[in-house]
Design a protein around this motif. Structure first.
Motif, PDB file in Angstrom:
ATOM      1  N   CYS A 189       0.830  -1.205   0.000  1.00 37.20           N
ATOM      2  CA  CYS A 189       0.000   0.000   0.000  1.00 37.20           C
ATOM      3  C   CYS A 189       0.863   1.252   0.000  1.00 37.20           C
ATOM      4  O   CYS A 189       0.558   2.233  -0.692  1.00 37.20           O
ATOM      5  N   LEU A 190       1.957   1.223   0.755  1.00 40.92           N
ATOM      6  CA  LEU A 190       2.812   2.398   0.901  1.00 40.92           C
ATOM      7  C   LEU A 190       3.754   2.598  -0.279  1.00 40.92           C
ATOM      8  O   LEU A 190       4.551   3.546  -0.286  1.00 40.92           O
ATOM      9  N   LYS A 191       3.662   1.761  -1.294  1.00 36.33           N
ATOM     10  CA  LYS A 191       4.423   1.984  -2.523  1.00 36.33           C
ATOM     11  C   LYS A 191       3.727   3.005  -3.422  1.00 36.33           C
ATOM     12  O   LYS A 191       4.274   3.421  -4.434  1.00 36.33           O
ATOM     13  N   GLN A 192       2.505   3.376  -3.042  1.00 41.37           N
ATOM     14  CA  GLN A 192       1.771   4.422  -3.741  1.00 41.37           C
ATOM     15  C   GLN A 192       1.277   5.423  -2.710  1.00 41.37           C
ATOM     16  O   GLN A 192       1.402   5.200  -1.506  1.00 41.37           O
ATOM     17  N   GLU A 193       0.748   6.524  -3.156  1.00 48.45           N
ATOM     18  CA  GLU A 193       0.204   7.517  -2.239  1.00 48.45           C
ATOM     19  C   GLU A 193      -0.946   6.919  -1.444  1.00 48.45           C
ATOM     20  O   GLU A 193      -1.821   6.252  -1.992  1.00 48.45           O
ATOM     21  N   ALA A 194      -0.937   7.129  -0.143  1.00 50.61           N
ATOM     22  CA  ALA A 194      -1.958   6.526   0.709  1.00 50.61           C
ATOM     23  C   ALA A 194      -2.265   7.451   1.883  1.00 50.61           C
ATOM     24  O   ALA A 194      -1.479   8.334   2.236  1.00 50.61           O
ATOM     25  N   ALA A 195      -3.436   7.231   2.474  1.00 51.45           N
ATOM     26  CA  ALA A 195      -3.809   7.882   3.731  1.00 51.45           C
ATOM     27  C   ALA A 195      -3.623   6.855   4.841  1.00 51.45           C
ATOM     28  O   ALA A 195      -4.070   5.711   4.721  1.00 51.45           O
ATOM     29  N   VAL A 196      -2.956   7.258   5.925  1.00 51.68           N
ATOM     30  CA  VAL A 196      -2.614   6.348   7.008  1.00 51.68           C
ATOM     31  C   VAL A 196      -3.319   6.791   8.279  1.00 51.68           C
ATOM     32  O   VAL A 196      -3.159   7.932   8.722  1.00 51.68           O
ATOM     33  N   LEU A 197      -4.103   5.887   8.870  1.00 56.19           N
ATOM     34  CA  LEU A 197      -4.749   6.160  10.148  1.00 56.19           C
ATOM     35  C   LEU A 197      -3.833   5.713  11.286  1.00 56.19           C
ATOM     36  O   LEU A 197      -3.330   4.590  11.268  1.00 56.19           O
ATOM     37  N   LEU A 198      -3.667   6.582  12.281  1.00 57.38           N
ATOM     38  CA  LEU A 198      -2.896   6.209  13.463  1.00 57.38           C
ATOM     39  C   LEU A 198      -3.715   6.518  14.703  1.00 57.38           C
ATOM     40  O   LEU A 198      -4.133   7.663  14.915  1.00 57.38           O
ATOM     41  N   HIS A 199      -3.917   5.493  15.535  1.00 51.92           N
ATOM     42  CA  HIS A 199      -4.778   5.614  16.714  1.00 51.92           C
ATOM     43  C   HIS A 199      -4.012   5.807  18.019  1.00 51.92           C
ATOM     44  O   HIS A 199      -4.627   6.074  19.051  1.00 51.92           O
ATOM     45  N   SER A 200      -2.690   5.626  18.030  1.00 54.88           N
ATOM     46  CA  SER A 200      -1.945   5.743  19.282  1.00 54.88           C
ATOM     47  C   SER A 200      -0.543   6.267  19.015  1.00 54.88           C
ATOM     48  O   SER A 200       0.016   6.099  17.917  1.00 54.88           O
ATOM     49  N   ALA A 201       0.032   6.903  20.053  1.00 53.12           N
ATOM     50  CA  ALA A 201       1.390   7.413  19.934  1.00 53.12           C
ATOM     51  C   ALA A 201       2.385   6.260  19.775  1.00 53.12           C
ATOM     52  O   ALA A 201       3.375   6.385  19.039  1.00 53.12           O
ATOM     53  N   ARG A 202       2.127   5.161  20.451  1.00 53.85           N
ATOM     54  CA  ARG A 202       3.029   4.018  20.326  1.00 53.85           C
ATOM     55  C   ARG A 202       3.031   3.495  18.888  1.00 53.85           C
ATOM     56  O   ARG A 202       4.088   3.166  18.337  1.00 53.85           O
ATOM     57  N   ALA A 203       1.853   3.425  18.272  1.00 50.41           N
ATOM     58  CA  ALA A 203       1.773   2.995  16.878  1.00 50.41           C
ATOM     59  C   ALA A 203       2.505   3.967  15.970  1.00 50.41           C
ATOM     60  O   ALA A 203       3.181   3.556  15.013  1.00 50.41           O
ATOM     61  N   ALA A 204       2.391   5.256  16.258  1.00 53.72           N
ATOM     62  CA  ALA A 204       3.070   6.259  15.444  1.00 53.72           C
ATOM     63  C   ALA A 204       4.583   6.065  15.501  1.00 53.72           C
ATOM     64  O   ALA A 204       5.273   6.077  14.471  1.00 53.72           O
ATOM     65  N   ARG A 205       5.115   5.891  16.709  1.00 52.91           N
ATOM     66  CA  ARG A 205       6.561   5.708  16.851  1.00 52.91           C
ATOM     67  C   ARG A 205       7.028   4.430  16.163  1.00 52.91           C
ATOM     68  O   ARG A 205       8.087   4.404  15.514  1.00 52.91           O
ATOM     69  N   HIS A 206       6.244   3.369  16.289  1.00 52.61           N
ATOM     70  CA  HIS A 206       6.626   2.096  15.666  1.00 52.61           C
ATOM     71  C   HIS A 206       6.560   2.196  14.143  1.00 52.61           C
ATOM     72  O   HIS A 206       7.441   1.676  13.442  1.00 52.61           O
ATOM     73  N   LEU A 207       5.553   2.887  13.623  1.00 49.46           N
ATOM     74  CA  LEU A 207       5.457   3.050  12.175  1.00 49.46           C
ATOM     75  C   LEU A 207       6.649   3.833  11.645  1.00 49.46           C
ATOM     76  O   LEU A 207       7.232   3.460  10.619  1.00 49.46           O
ATOM     77  N   VAL A 208       7.017   4.910  12.312  1.00 54.02           N
ATOM     78  CA  VAL A 208       8.175   5.699  11.872  1.00 54.02           C
ATOM     79  C   VAL A 208       9.429   4.828  11.838  1.00 54.02           C
ATOM     80  O   VAL A 208      10.214   4.883  10.877  1.00 54.02           O
ATOM     81  N   ALA A 209       9.622   4.004  12.855  1.00 52.61           N
ATOM     82  CA  ALA A 209      10.786   3.118  12.888  1.00 52.61           C
ATOM     83  C   ALA A 209      10.743   2.103  11.750  1.00 52.61           C
ATOM     84  O   ALA A 209      11.776   1.805  11.126  1.00 52.61           O
ATOM     85  N   GLU A 210       9.563   1.568  11.470  1.00 52.10           N
ATOM     86  CA  GLU A 210       9.421   0.602  10.380  1.00 52.10           C
ATOM     87  C   GLU A 210       9.670   1.254   9.020  1.00 52.10           C
ATOM     88  O   GLU A 210      10.307   0.662   8.139  1.00 52.10           O
ATOM     89  N   LEU A 211       9.187   2.459   8.830  1.00 56.46           N
ATOM     90  CA  LEU A 211       9.436   3.166   7.566  1.00 56.46           C
ATOM     91  C   LEU A 211      10.933   3.407   7.373  1.00 56.46           C
ATOM     92  O   LEU A 211      11.455   3.233   6.258  1.00 56.46           O
ATOM     93  N   GLU A 212      11.614   3.775   8.444  1.00 54.82           N
ATOM     94  CA  GLU A 212      13.067   3.965   8.347  1.00 54.82           C
ATOM     95  C   GLU A 212      13.767   2.652   8.021  1.00 54.82           C
ATOM     96  O   GLU A 212      14.682   2.605   7.191  1.00 54.82           O
ATOM     97  N   ARG A 213      13.324   1.572   8.671  1.00 50.21           N
ATOM     98  CA  ARG A 213      13.943   0.257   8.417  1.00 50.21           C
ATOM     99  C   ARG A 213      13.765  -0.161   6.965  1.00 50.21           C
ATOM    100  O   ARG A 213      14.695  -0.724   6.353  1.00 50.21           O
TER     101      ARG A 213
END
Length: 228
Positions: free
Chosen positions: A154-178
């Protein structure tokens, strides 16, 4: 063509969000960043408390058979979804919060619910009970997992991302960097300012829900995704 809406919350909550999103005509991708699982816990005596605080529907879903012994206690629910889960499980919900667990506690009348039992997640933000006594018993954990194949696609194209928690936000940022995925082509829809702060900057756009609930969040998603 509408933007895909990527839903990353744990599966039970994600399916609820997905149903609401599809009712609004949105194109969804569900790929949780966390697995929620019960943990061993010892149930205190219900008679030692006069109120039961629930800050997530996960507490109802993963508490197990011990939860039934607390049905005599009035429930203080952090939001509508938690209140519905508690009601469906046979509890009497007396207070439903509007934004957070802290707001819920702050708004209680001073002479009500002096001894509160909080059935919480293993990782939880601290709450200030003020003059009340509050016992915190963790009964479930959310285990972070790698960003799944559907999310990566999904993230190989433009997308809207829902984030429900700060912990999820931090984990997503780390995964995107990885994975070396830059956020600058994606739109972030955040449950609260705290979630938005945890997600950082660099997104193509960032919007924060007016209220911390799915209805407000999906209202933003409808305006964004269907305008494309």
């Amino acid at each position: 063509m509408t933007l895909p809406l990527l839903i990353l919350r744990p599966l039970e909550g994600a399916r609820q969000t997905e149903r609401r999103a599809k009712d609004l005509g949105l194109r969804t991708v569900v790929d949780p960043l966390f697995n929620v699982e019960p943990i061993a816990w010892t149930a205190p005596l219900p008679e030692n408390f006069d109120g039961l605080l629930l800050t997530s529907a996960n507490a109802v879903a993963h508490a197990g058979a011990r939860l039934k012994s607390f049905r005599t206690l009035p429930v203080l629910a952090v939001g509508q979804a938690t209140a519905r889960a508690a009601g469906d499980a046979g509890f009497h919900v007396v207070e439903t919060g509007r934004s957070s667990g802290q707001q819920l506690l702050d708004d209680l009348q001073a002479d009500c619910y002096r001894r509160i039992l909080w059935l919480a997640g293993e990782q939880h933000s601290a709450l200030n009970p003020g003059e009340r006594e509050m016992t915190v018993v963790p009964i479930y954990r959310s285990r972070a997992i790698a960003l799944g194949e559907q999310a990566v696609a999904c993230l190989k194209q433009e997308a809207a991302v829902l984030l429900h928690s700060a912990r999820a936000a931090r984990h997503l940022v780390a995964e995107l960097e990885r994975l070396r995925i830059t956020p600058d082509q994606h739109h972030l829809l955040a449950f609260s300012e705290k979630v938005a702060d945890a997600a950082g900057r660099g997104w193509k756009s960032l919007q924060i829900a007016d209220r911390p609930d799915d209805e407000s969040l999906l209202s933003l998603a409808t305006g964004l995704c269907q305008s494309r």
